[in-house]
Design a protein around this motif. Structure first.
Motif, short mmCIF file in Angstrom:
data_model
loop_
_atom_site.label_atom_id
_atom_site.label_comp_id
_atom_site.label_asym_id
_atom_site.label_seq_id
_atom_site.Cartn_x
_atom_site.Cartn_y
_atom_site.Cartn_z
N GLU A 59 76.04 -86.06 -38.01
CA GLU A 59 76.37 -85.20 -39.14
C GLU A 59 77.55 -84.34 -38.71
O GLU A 59 77.45 -83.58 -37.75
CB GLU A 59 75.17 -84.33 -39.52
CG GLU A 59 73.97 -85.11 -40.03
CD GLU A 59 74.21 -85.76 -41.38
OE1 GLU A 59 75.08 -85.24 -42.13
OE2 GLU A 59 73.55 -86.76 -41.69
N LYS A 60 78.68 -84.43 -39.43
CA LYS A 60 79.92 -83.85 -38.94
C LYS A 60 80.51 -82.84 -39.93
O LYS A 60 80.17 -82.81 -41.11
CB LYS A 60 80.95 -84.96 -38.69
CG LYS A 60 80.45 -86.11 -37.82
CD LYS A 60 81.58 -87.04 -37.41
CE LYS A 60 82.28 -87.74 -38.57
NZ LYS A 60 81.41 -88.69 -39.27
N LEU A 61 81.46 -82.05 -39.41
CA LEU A 61 82.20 -81.10 -40.23
C LEU A 61 83.02 -81.83 -41.29
O LEU A 61 83.09 -81.40 -42.45
CB LEU A 61 83.13 -80.27 -39.33
CG LEU A 61 84.10 -79.30 -40.01
CD1 LEU A 61 83.32 -78.15 -40.64
CD2 LEU A 61 85.10 -78.77 -39.00
N GLY A 62 83.67 -82.90 -40.92
CA GLY A 62 84.52 -83.65 -41.83
C GLY A 62 84.43 -85.13 -41.54
O GLY A 62 83.55 -85.61 -40.83
N LEU A 63 85.37 -85.89 -42.12
CA LEU A 63 85.38 -87.35 -42.00
C LEU A 63 84.00 -87.94 -42.31
O LEU A 63 83.50 -88.82 -41.60
CB LEU A 63 85.85 -87.78 -40.60
CG LEU A 63 87.31 -87.50 -40.26
CD1 LEU A 63 87.62 -87.98 -38.82
CD2 LEU A 63 88.27 -88.16 -41.23
N HIS A 64 83.39 -87.45 -43.38
CA HIS A 64 82.05 -87.89 -43.74
C HIS A 64 82.00 -89.39 -44.06
O HIS A 64 80.96 -90.02 -43.90
CB HIS A 64 81.53 -87.10 -44.94
CG HIS A 64 81.38 -85.64 -44.66
ND1 HIS A 64 81.43 -84.67 -45.64
CD2 HIS A 64 81.18 -84.97 -43.50
CE1 HIS A 64 81.27 -83.48 -45.10
NE2 HIS A 64 81.12 -83.63 -43.80
N GLY A 65 83.10 -89.93 -44.51
CA GLY A 65 83.13 -91.34 -44.86
C GLY A 65 83.38 -92.26 -43.69
O GLY A 65 83.50 -93.47 -43.87
N SER A 66 83.47 -91.71 -42.48
CA SER A 66 83.61 -92.51 -41.26
C SER A 66 82.35 -92.35 -40.44
O SER A 66 82.10 -91.28 -39.87
CB SER A 66 84.83 -92.04 -40.45
OG SER A 66 84.86 -92.68 -39.19
N PRO A 67 81.50 -93.39 -40.35
CA PRO A 67 80.24 -93.25 -39.62
C PRO A 67 80.49 -93.16 -38.11
O PRO A 67 81.05 -94.07 -37.51
CB PRO A 67 79.47 -94.52 -39.98
CG PRO A 67 80.54 -95.52 -40.31
CD PRO A 67 81.67 -94.73 -40.93
N THR A 68 80.09 -92.05 -37.50
CA THR A 68 80.21 -91.86 -36.06
C THR A 68 78.87 -92.18 -35.44
O THR A 68 77.90 -91.44 -35.62
CB THR A 68 80.64 -90.42 -35.74
OG1 THR A 68 81.88 -90.14 -36.40
CG2 THR A 68 80.82 -90.23 -34.25
N CYS A 69 78.81 -93.28 -34.70
CA CYS A 69 77.53 -93.86 -34.29
C CYS A 69 77.24 -93.66 -32.81
O CYS A 69 78.15 -93.62 -31.98
CB CYS A 69 77.53 -95.37 -34.57
SG CYS A 69 77.84 -95.80 -36.30
N ALA A 70 75.95 -93.56 -32.52
CA ALA A 70 75.45 -93.71 -31.15
C ALA A 70 74.88 -95.12 -31.05
O ALA A 70 74.02 -95.51 -31.86
CB ALA A 70 74.37 -92.67 -30.85
N LEU A 71 75.36 -95.90 -30.08
CA LEU A 71 74.98 -97.30 -29.96
C LEU A 71 74.23 -97.55 -28.67
O LEU A 71 74.53 -96.96 -27.63
CB LEU A 71 76.23 -98.20 -29.97
CG LEU A 71 77.13 -98.15 -31.21
CD1 LEU A 71 78.32 -99.09 -31.04
CD2 LEU A 71 76.36 -98.49 -32.47
N SER A 72 73.27 -98.46 -28.75
CA SER A 72 72.54 -98.93 -27.57
C SER A 72 72.85 -100.41 -27.35
O SER A 72 72.86 -101.19 -28.31
CB SER A 72 71.03 -98.74 -27.75
OG SER A 72 70.70 -97.36 -27.81
N PHE A 73 73.09 -100.75 -26.11
CA PHE A 73 73.37 -102.14 -25.73
C PHE A 73 72.25 -102.59 -24.78
O PHE A 73 72.02 -101.96 -23.74
CB PHE A 73 74.73 -102.26 -25.04
CG PHE A 73 75.88 -101.90 -25.92
CD1 PHE A 73 76.61 -102.87 -26.60
CD2 PHE A 73 76.25 -100.56 -26.10
CE1 PHE A 73 77.68 -102.53 -27.41
CE2 PHE A 73 77.31 -100.21 -26.92
CZ PHE A 73 78.03 -101.20 -27.57
#
Length: 560
Positions: free
Chosen positions: A249-263
């Motif tokens: 959940e971010k201040l801006g760029l809401h339309g760009s999903p910032t993900c945490a990924l597991s490999f």
């Protein structure tokens, strides 16, 4: 016509500034199928496509944002269709070679056209930016099979890509990366966690390739890192051990999903040499730093348009018994608008100078190529940093012009402010860029990029003397001040902690010198001359301030 009557013809400004950019005519000669008329048409068409296809996504990108449902990321409506449309228009592969599906145009044209798209919807364009940078990376270090498979798909918009570096305990300190890659039965398997991954998951493209740093063998620090391409799906369409833990959940760029990924034992393709991951990754990082500058420019130009339009339409003041006047007639508002326009056009001129040199570093031979490469390395930290700051600062200044209206969601400049705040953080914070500018570009490179800049600046000064002697003399003083400061910073090589305390101020002084050179270019480019003179007027005081800050006593910031 004054700049206040200018219909904000950004394509026209781009074409005019390209004509004035040093090296542009040489680049045209090295690109036989390209001429000024074709360039002007491409720039105008790019602005049109950005306005018609990408800009309509911006409100929904901010208000609707992205959702995380049942382990997958859902992006705003219209993303897939828009991404396919800009791919079909050639936007994703403008500077990629035709044999890999691109148009084979210079990087300078991408830098000229890209800001139209970045300003139209910066969140949506995060996917395009990472995918373009990945295409450059794969062309640089991947084997032929991987290149021929992935790059055309990225250019066609069928597949997407990310850059996966950061981890929960390893951000800028990449030597602490823990994600591991082990060779099992002839294939590489990657296990670990990555965070801050833009478009780490989505349905916009059929497949996603993660350009990932992982530790191989027993090496420590950055020496033990190798570079991999890890698809989210295997060739047969099966899942490849890549999952999304959450989106931020971010201040801006809401339309760009910032993900945490597991490999988890995800199959990867080794890119280049094992253990050489970080230096190889710079083929991508160079593109991402230029992209950040273009993002800042694009958003700043859009915010400037809003400020100018609002100031021309909003009526306040004048004689109480007469019709109120447009606020653009008030001197203080005109000053604010000039300051906004100057920030935008100085940055645009600097980006074009940088991008043309990036092209010539690849297309020239021997000594000429070396000079351009040195200048590019010297300019990139500043372009990234001050492109980011220009985007944010111009958005803030536009809010000021709009007054209370600018602070509301009814107008797009408050979104621009939120969207651009992160630009000074990702791809290397401003402090990290400043240390690179000082310790690598001045100390390690022995100032080769600085020498290249000073030679260009001298030519710009001489070209302006007959037209505007006073401005040429002012620019000469500003640039001379920076040259002397550089000699002082070079002498601090044996006192790195002292130098580090002044590194950011030193880089800001460098941007003042670059701005002085670009201000002269604006002065020689109709109808931008008033903007150039306005910006040049303040630079002597600014560079003196930064020079003073660069000499900040160490005990003030490090009393221990």
């Amino acid at each position: 016509m004054s700049v206040f009557d200018d219909p904000r013809d950004h394509p026209g400004r781009v074409a005019a500034l390209l004509q004035a950019t040093s090296g542009w005519q040489r680049l045209l000669k090295l690109t036989p199928d390209l001429d000024d008329e074709t360039v002007a048409a491409l720039v105008a068409e790019s602005a049109k496509i950005a306005n018609q296809i990408v800009a309509p996504l911006n409100v929904a990108a901010d208000t609707d944002g992205c959702r995380f449902e049942q382990g997958r990321v859902i992006t705003p409506d219209g993303y897939s269709e828009a991404y396919g449309a800009i791919a079909e228009a050639g936007v994703l592969g403008m500077e990629i070679a035709p044999d890999h599906g691109g148009q084979g145009l210079p990087i300078a044209l991408q830098a000229a056209c890209g800001p139209f798209f970045e300003g139209a919807c910066p969140a949506f364009m995060m996917l395009a930016g990472a995918s373009r940078a990945a295409a450059h990376l794969l062309l640089s270090v991947a084997d032929e099979e991987t290149r021929s498979t992935w790059v055309p798909k990225l250019v066609a918009g069928e597949w997407g890509a990310t850059i996966c570096i950061s981890e929960p305990d390893a951000g800028s300190d990449v030597g602490r990366i823990r994600t591991r890659a082990e060779r099992v039965d002839g294939t590489w398997q990657i296990t670990g966690q990555k965070i801050w991954i833009s478009f780490g998951d989505h349905h916009v493209t059929e497949r996603i390739g993660h350009c990932l740093l992982a530790r191989t063998g027993g090496g420590v620090g950055t020496r033990g890192l190798s570079l991999f391409l890890v698809p989210n799906l295997r060739d047969d369409g099966a899942q490849n051990g890549v999952s999304v833990s959450r989106i931020e959940e971010k201040l801006g760029l809401h339309g760009s999903p910032t993900c945490a990924l597991s490999f988890e034992n995800a199959h990867g393709i080794l890119l280049g040499e094992e253990g050489r991951g970080l230096p190889q990754l710079f083929a991508m990082i160079e593109q991402m730093r230029l992209l950040t500058a273009c993002q800042g420019l694009g958003v700043a130009a859009r915010a400037a348009d809003v400020a100018f339009a609002y100031a021309a339409d909003r009526r306040q003041g004048g004689a109480p018994n007469e019709t109120p006047v447009a606020i653009s007639t008030h001197t203080d508002v005109r000053r604010q608008l000039l300051a906004i326009d100057a920030r935008v056009e100085i940055l645009r001129a600097a980006i074009l100078e940088l991008a043309v040199s990036m092209d010539l570093a690849r297309r020239e031979s021997d000594e000429a190529a070396d000079e351009h490469a040195a200048f590019v390395a010297w300019m990139l930290p500043m372009a990234k940093t001050f492109g980011a700051e220009t985007g944010f600062d111009v958005a803030s200044a536009a809010i000021q012009v709009l007054g209370g209206a600018g602070y509301t969601k009814e107008w797009p400049v408050e979104q621009a402010l939120r969207d651009t705040r992160v630009l000074a953080i990702y791809e290397g914070t401003s402090g990290i860029q400043a240390i690179d500018f000082l310790m690598r570009r001045l100390w390690r490179d022995r100032g080769r990029g600085l020498v290249a800049f000073l030679a260009r600046a001298k030519r710009e000064i001489e070209a302006t003397r007959d037209l505007d002697l006073s401005s040429a003399d002012t620019a000469e003083r500003v640039i001379g001040h920076f040259e002397r400061l550089s000699a002082e910073m070079l002498a601090l090589e044996d006192s790195p902690r002292q130098a580090e305390a002044g590194a950011l101020a030193y880089m800001r002084a460098g941007w003042c010198a670059v701005s002085a050179m670009m201000a002269l270019r604006l002065i020689r480019t109709d109808p931008l001359a008033p903007i150039g003179r306005f910006r040049l007027h303040a630079l002597e005081a600014e560079i003196a301030l930064y020079a003073s800050e660069a000499a900040l006593p160490l005990d003030l910031v490090d009393p221990a």
